[in-house]
Design a protein around this motif. Sequence first.
Motif, short mmCIF file in Angstrom:
data_model
loop_
_atom_site.label_atom_id
_atom_site.label_comp_id
_atom_site.label_asym_id
_atom_site.label_seq_id
_atom_site.Cartn_x
_atom_site.Cartn_y
_atom_site.Cartn_z
N LEU A 108 38.87 47.46 91.39
CA LEU A 108 37.98 48.48 91.97
C LEU A 108 37.33 47.96 93.24
O LEU A 108 37.25 48.67 94.26
N ASP A 109 36.86 46.71 93.21
CA ASP A 109 36.24 46.11 94.39
C ASP A 109 37.22 46.01 95.56
O ASP A 109 36.88 46.31 96.70
N THR A 110 38.44 45.58 95.26
CA THR A 110 39.44 45.41 96.31
C THR A 110 39.80 46.75 96.94
O THR A 110 39.83 46.89 98.18
N TRP A 111 40.05 47.75 96.11
CA TRP A 111 40.38 49.09 96.61
C TRP A 111 39.25 49.64 97.46
O TRP A 111 39.47 50.14 98.58
N GLN A 112 38.03 49.55 96.95
CA GLN A 112 36.92 50.15 97.67
C GLN A 112 36.59 49.40 98.95
O GLN A 112 36.21 50.02 99.96
N ASN A 205 25.73 41.63 95.22
CA ASN A 205 25.90 42.97 95.76
C ASN A 205 24.87 43.86 95.08
O ASN A 205 25.03 44.26 93.93
N ASN A 206 23.79 44.16 95.78
CA ASN A 206 22.67 44.87 95.15
C ASN A 206 22.09 45.90 96.11
O ASN A 206 22.67 46.20 97.15
N SER A 224 31.58 45.60 100.91
CA SER A 224 31.91 45.39 99.50
C SER A 224 31.08 46.28 98.59
O SER A 224 29.87 46.45 98.79
N GLN A 225 31.72 46.82 97.57
CA GLN A 225 31.06 47.60 96.54
C GLN A 225 32.04 47.79 95.39
O GLN A 225 33.25 47.78 95.61
N PRO A 226 31.59 47.95 94.16
CA PRO A 226 30.18 47.89 93.75
C PRO A 226 29.74 46.56 93.15
O PRO A 226 28.55 46.40 92.86
N PHE A 227 30.66 45.61 92.94
CA PHE A 227 30.28 44.44 92.15
C PHE A 227 30.06 43.16 92.97
O PHE A 227 28.96 42.62 92.97
N PHE A 228 31.10 42.68 93.63
CA PHE A 228 31.04 41.36 94.24
C PHE A 228 30.95 41.45 95.78
O PHE A 228 31.02 42.54 96.34
N VAL A 229 30.80 40.30 96.42
CA VAL A 229 30.74 40.27 97.89
C VAL A 229 31.89 39.41 98.44
O VAL A 229 31.86 38.99 99.60
N VAL A 230 32.89 39.17 97.61
CA VAL A 230 33.96 38.24 97.92
C VAL A 230 34.72 38.63 99.18
O VAL A 230 34.94 37.81 100.09
N TRP A 231 35.14 39.90 99.27
CA TRP A 231 35.96 40.31 100.42
C TRP A 231 35.18 40.24 101.72
O TRP A 231 35.73 39.90 102.76
N ASP A 232 33.90 40.57 101.69
CA ASP A 232 33.08 40.44 102.89
C ASP A 232 33.04 39.00 103.37
O ASP A 232 33.15 38.72 104.58
N THR A 237 33.00 39.85 107.20
CA THR A 237 32.13 41.02 107.37
C THR A 237 30.84 40.89 106.54
O THR A 237 30.15 41.88 106.31
N TYR A 238 30.53 39.68 106.15
CA TYR A 238 29.32 39.42 105.37
C TYR A 238 28.15 39.20 106.32
O TYR A 238 28.21 38.35 107.20
N LEU A 239 27.10 39.99 106.16
CA LEU A 239 25.90 39.83 106.98
C LEU A 239 24.75 39.38 106.09
O LEU A 239 24.22 40.17 105.30
N PRO A 240 24.36 38.11 106.19
CA PRO A 240 23.25 37.63 105.35
C PRO A 240 21.93 38.28 105.78
O PRO A 240 21.78 38.70 106.92
N TYR A 241 21.02 38.34 104.85
CA TYR A 241 19.72 38.97 105.12
C TYR A 241 18.64 38.23 104.35
O TYR A 241 18.92 37.46 103.41
N SER A 242 17.43 38.46 104.74
CA SER A 242 16.28 37.95 103.99
C SER A 242 15.44 39.13 103.54
O SER A 242 15.33 40.13 104.26
N LEU A 243 14.87 39.03 102.37
CA LEU A 243 14.04 40.11 101.86
C LEU A 243 12.59 39.78 102.20
O LEU A 243 12.03 38.78 101.72
#
Length: 260
Positions: A108-112, A205-206, A224-232, A237-243
Motif C-alpha cells: 500500500l505504501d509503495t503504490w501510494q 509518518n504522522n 509517503s503515506q500512510p505508514f512509513f517514510v522509506v520511499w521519501d 523527497t524527505y523533508l525533515p521538520y521540527s515541531l
Amino acid sequence: MSFLAVSDEVLGTFVPIAVYWIYSGIYALLGDLENYRLHSKAEEFEKNIVPKSAVVKGVLIQQSLQIAVSLSLFAVISDDNPSSSTSSSSHISVIGAVLQFFVAMLVLDTWQYFMHRYMHSNKFLYKHVHSKHHSLVVPYAFGALYNHPLEGLLLDTAGGALAFVVSGMTPHAAIVFFSFATVKTVDDHCGLWLPGNLLHVFFANNSAYHDVHHQLYGSKYNFSQPFFVVWDKILGTYLPYSLEKRNGGGFEARPVKLKR
C-alpha cells in the motif's frame, strides 16, 4: 460467517467506512483544542477554499466507489476459489498474520507513494485531479479522503485492492487491516498533535509529517503515506521538520531545511 450472520466480505467493506466517520468524528469534537492544533482555527477558515459540506459529499462519493470495488473484488475471489469460503476466517499462525499485514503495508505504501508523487509531477493530473485534495491546506480528520473520484479510485481503492491480493490475507483479516489503515489515514490528516498518541510513537509518518506536505513549501516532499517514510528517504523527497510551539498556542511543523 461472522457476527450476527454478516459475512466477512460485507464487514470488510463497511466496517472501515464506519471507522472512518466514528474516528474522524472524535477528532472533530477535539478540534477546538487550540493548544494541540497544528494550525489555528482562523487559519483553517482562511486557507481552506472548500466548505465542509462539500467535503462530506466528496468523501461519501469516494466511499460509494470503494464499496462497489470491494464487493466486486470479494465476489471474484470467492468465485475463483470456491473450496475456500471467504465468509469464514482461515486458520493462520500469528506470525503468518503479522507477515501478511506487513506485506500489505509495504504494498500500500509503495503504490501510494509513486501514484501520489506522479499526481504532483504531472501538471494535468495535479490541476484537474489531485489539487482537489490540496484545497484543504489545513487538513482535518474527515477530509482525509476528500479527493477527486479518479484519485480515490486509483490511489486508495486500487492500492487497497492490490495490498489485499498480494498479501493473501483473508476477508476476515482485511476487516482489521483496512480498519487500521483507515484510522492511520484519518490520524495523519487530523491537524492535531495530541500527547500520548501511540501512532506518533510507532510511525514517523504522522499528522505533522503530512501537514508539511500540504503546505506550499512542502508540496514536493513527504509523499509517503500512510505508514512509513522509506520511499521519501530513499528517493530524496524527505523533508525533515521540527515541531515548534506556535504563537497563540498549539504547534507548528517547521521545515529544518529546503533542498535545492
